[in-house]
Design a protein around this motif. Structure first.
Motif, PDB file in Angstrom:
ATOM      1  N   ASP A  24       0.837  -1.191   0.000  1.00 19.11           N
ATOM      2  CA  ASP A  24       0.000   0.000   0.000  1.00 19.11           C
ATOM      3  C   ASP A  24       0.880   1.252   0.000  1.00 19.11           C
ATOM      4  OD1 ASP A  24      -2.542   1.423   0.281  1.00 19.11           O
ATOM      5  OD2 ASP A  24      -1.717   1.975   2.225  1.00 19.11           O
ATOM      6  N   LEU A  25       0.625   2.155  -0.923  1.00 21.55           N
ATOM      7  CA  LEU A  25       1.449   3.357  -1.055  1.00 21.55           C
ATOM      8  C   LEU A  25       1.309   4.298   0.138  1.00 21.55           C
ATOM      9  CD1 LEU A  25       1.073   4.236  -4.842  1.00 21.55           C
ATOM     10  CD2 LEU A  25       2.803   2.827  -3.710  1.00 21.55           C
ATOM     11  N   ASN A  26       0.220   4.207   0.879  1.00 17.24           N
ATOM     12  CA  ASN A  26       0.032   5.082   2.036  1.00 17.24           C
ATOM     13  C   ASN A  26       0.737   4.580   3.287  1.00 17.24           C
ATOM     14  OD1 ASN A  26      -1.548   7.203   0.954  1.00 17.24           O
ATOM     15  ND2 ASN A  26      -3.311   5.850   0.915  1.00 17.24           N
ATOM     16  N   THR A  27       1.076   3.310   3.340  1.00 18.50           N
ATOM     17  CA  THR A  27       1.671   2.750   4.560  1.00 18.50           C
ATOM     18  C   THR A  27       3.024   2.078   4.337  1.00 18.50           C
ATOM     19  OG1 THR A  27       0.452   0.677   4.261  1.00 18.50           O
ATOM     20  CG2 THR A  27      -0.594   2.375   5.620  1.00 18.50           C
ATOM     21  N   ALA A  28       3.442   1.929   3.109  1.00 23.47           N
ATOM     22  CA  ALA A  28       4.707   1.231   2.828  1.00 23.47           C
ATOM     23  C   ALA A  28       5.894   1.990   3.416  1.00 23.47           C
ATOM     24  CB  ALA A  28       4.882   1.077   1.321  1.00 23.47           C
TER      25      ALA A  28
ATOM     26  N   ARG B   7       1.927  11.788   0.516  1.00 20.02           N
ATOM     27  CA  ARG B   7       0.891  11.000   1.184  1.00 20.02           C
ATOM     28  C   ARG B   7      -0.067  11.884   1.950  1.00 20.02           C
ATOM     29  NH1 ARG B   7       4.359   6.324   4.254  1.00 20.02           N
ATOM     30  NH2 ARG B   7       4.770   4.995   2.469  1.00 20.02           N
ATOM     31  N   PRO B   8      -1.291  11.459   2.224  1.00 15.40           N
ATOM     32  CA  PRO B   8      -1.936  10.228   1.810  1.00 15.40           C
ATOM     33  C   PRO B   8      -2.599  10.366   0.441  1.00 15.40           C
ATOM     34  CG  PRO B   8      -3.408  11.386   3.277  1.00 15.40           C
ATOM     35  CD  PRO B   8      -2.133  12.209   3.157  1.00 15.40           C
ATOM     36  N   TYR B   9      -2.779   9.249  -0.197  1.00 12.84           N
ATOM     37  CA  TYR B   9      -3.432   9.204  -1.510  1.00 12.84           C
ATOM     38  C   TYR B   9      -4.841   8.658  -1.346  1.00 12.84           C
ATOM     39  CZ  TYR B   9       1.404   9.616  -2.892  1.00 12.84           C
ATOM     40  OH  TYR B   9       2.692  10.045  -3.017  1.00 12.84           O
ATOM     41  N   LEU B  10      -5.795   9.330  -1.964  1.00 12.20           N
ATOM     42  CA  LEU B  10      -7.176   8.862  -1.953  1.00 12.20           C
ATOM     43  C   LEU B  10      -7.519   8.102  -3.221  1.00 12.20           C
ATOM     44  CD1 LEU B  10      -8.958  12.011  -0.497  1.00 12.20           C
ATOM     45  CD2 LEU B  10      -8.246   9.934   0.712  1.00 12.20           C
ATOM     46  N   SER B  11      -6.691   8.275  -4.252  1.00 13.37           N
ATOM     47  CA  SER B  11      -6.972   7.626  -5.536  1.00 13.37           C
ATOM     48  C   SER B  11      -5.683   7.503  -6.333  1.00 13.37           C
ATOM     49  CB  SER B  11      -7.981   8.447  -6.337  1.00 13.37           C
ATOM     50  OG  SER B  11      -7.385   9.664  -6.768  1.00 13.37           O
ATOM     51  N   TRP B  12      -5.744   6.704  -7.385  1.00  9.71           N
ATOM     52  CA  TRP B  12      -4.597   6.580  -8.296  1.00  9.71           C
ATOM     53  C   TRP B  12      -4.387   7.886  -9.054  1.00  9.71           C
ATOM     54  CZ3 TRP B  12      -0.990   3.207  -7.761  1.00  9.71           C
ATOM     55  CH2 TRP B  12      -1.270   1.997  -7.142  1.00  9.71           C
TER      56      TRP B  12
ATOM     57  N   ALA C 121       0.916  -2.727  -6.309  1.00 14.75           N
ATOM     58  CA  ALA C 121       0.747  -1.617  -5.373  1.00 14.75           C
ATOM     59  C   ALA C 121      -0.735  -1.297  -5.225  1.00 14.75           C
ATOM     60  CB  ALA C 121       1.513  -0.386  -5.857  1.00 14.75           C
ATOM     61  N   THR C 122      -1.125  -0.820  -4.038  1.00 12.43           N
ATOM     62  CA  THR C 122      -2.498  -0.450  -3.762  1.00 12.43           C
ATOM     63  C   THR C 122      -2.540   0.943  -3.140  1.00 12.43           C
ATOM     64  OG1 THR C 122      -2.452  -1.456  -1.570  1.00 12.43           O
ATOM     65  CG2 THR C 122      -3.237  -2.841  -3.390  1.00 12.43           C
ATOM     66  N   VAL C 123      -3.746   1.521  -3.096  1.00  7.69           N
ATOM     67  CA  VAL C 123      -3.967   2.815  -2.456  1.00  7.69           C
ATOM     68  C   VAL C 123      -5.148   2.661  -1.505  1.00  7.69           C
ATOM     69  CG1 VAL C 123      -4.652   5.214  -2.819  1.00  7.69           C
ATOM     70  CG2 VAL C 123      -3.078   4.132  -4.412  1.00  7.69           C
ATOM     71  N   LYS C 124      -4.858   2.633  -0.204  1.00  4.83           N
ATOM     72  CA  LYS C 124      -5.892   2.526   0.823  1.00  4.83           C
ATOM     73  C   LYS C 124      -5.531   3.465   1.963  1.00  4.83           C
ATOM     74  CE  LYS C 124      -5.172  -1.892   1.298  1.00  4.83           C
ATOM     75  NZ  LYS C 124      -5.230  -3.236   1.842  1.00  4.83           N
ATOM     76  N   LEU C 125      -6.535   3.970   2.652  1.00  6.47           N
ATOM     77  CA  LEU C 125      -6.285   4.769   3.844  1.00  6.47           C
ATOM     78  C   LEU C 125      -6.411   3.876   5.066  1.00  6.47           C
ATOM     79  CD1 LEU C 125      -8.147   8.116   3.193  1.00  6.47           C
ATOM     80  CD2 LEU C 125      -5.692   7.714   3.267  1.00  6.47           C
ATOM     81  N   PRO C 126      -5.378   3.809   5.892  1.00  8.52           N
ATOM     82  CA  PRO C 126      -5.448   2.956   7.073  1.00  8.52           C
ATOM     83  C   PRO C 126      -6.534   3.431   8.028  1.00  8.52           C
ATOM     84  CG  PRO C 126      -3.424   4.261   7.062  1.00  8.52           C
ATOM     85  CD  PRO C 126      -4.131   4.515   5.775  1.00  8.52           C
ATOM     86  N   GLY C 127      -7.344   2.498   8.506  1.00  6.14           N
ATOM     87  CA  GLY C 127      -8.383   2.821   9.460  1.00  6.14           C
ATOM     88  C   GLY C 127      -9.633   3.432   8.862  1.00  6.14           C
TER      89      GLY C 127
END
Length: 73
Positions: free
Chosen positions: A2-6, A27-32, A54-60
């Motif tokens: 995940d690009l937001n947490t890697a 960061r953070p990314y909401l979309s590609w 790779a993925t794009v997710k917001l933790p929590g």
């Protein structure tokens, strides 16, 4: 990955050191689409990231994000 947490180390293996710093900085990314706005990450490079897993997710965040960046509740 995940690009937001890697981690920096993980991103460096994926895109190289300089590009990894750029990804972390924006960061953070909401979309590609937001990833494609990072300097050095055009649509072709974003497609390569996605192909590499790779993925794009917001933790929590209870919402999930579709590929077009629109939120679904």
């Amino acid at each position: 990955m995940d690009l937001n947490t890697a981690s920096l180390a993980g991103l460096t293996k994926l895109v190289g050191l300089e590009s990894a710093y750029d990804l972390i900085l924006w960061r953070p990314y909401l979309s590609w689409g937001e990833v494609a706005c990072v300097p050095g990450f055009d649509e072709r490079r974003v497609a390569e990231l996605r192909a590499a897993g790779a993925t794009v997710k917001l933790p929590g965040d209870p919402r999930t994000f579709r590929d077009d960046g629109a939120a679904r509740l």
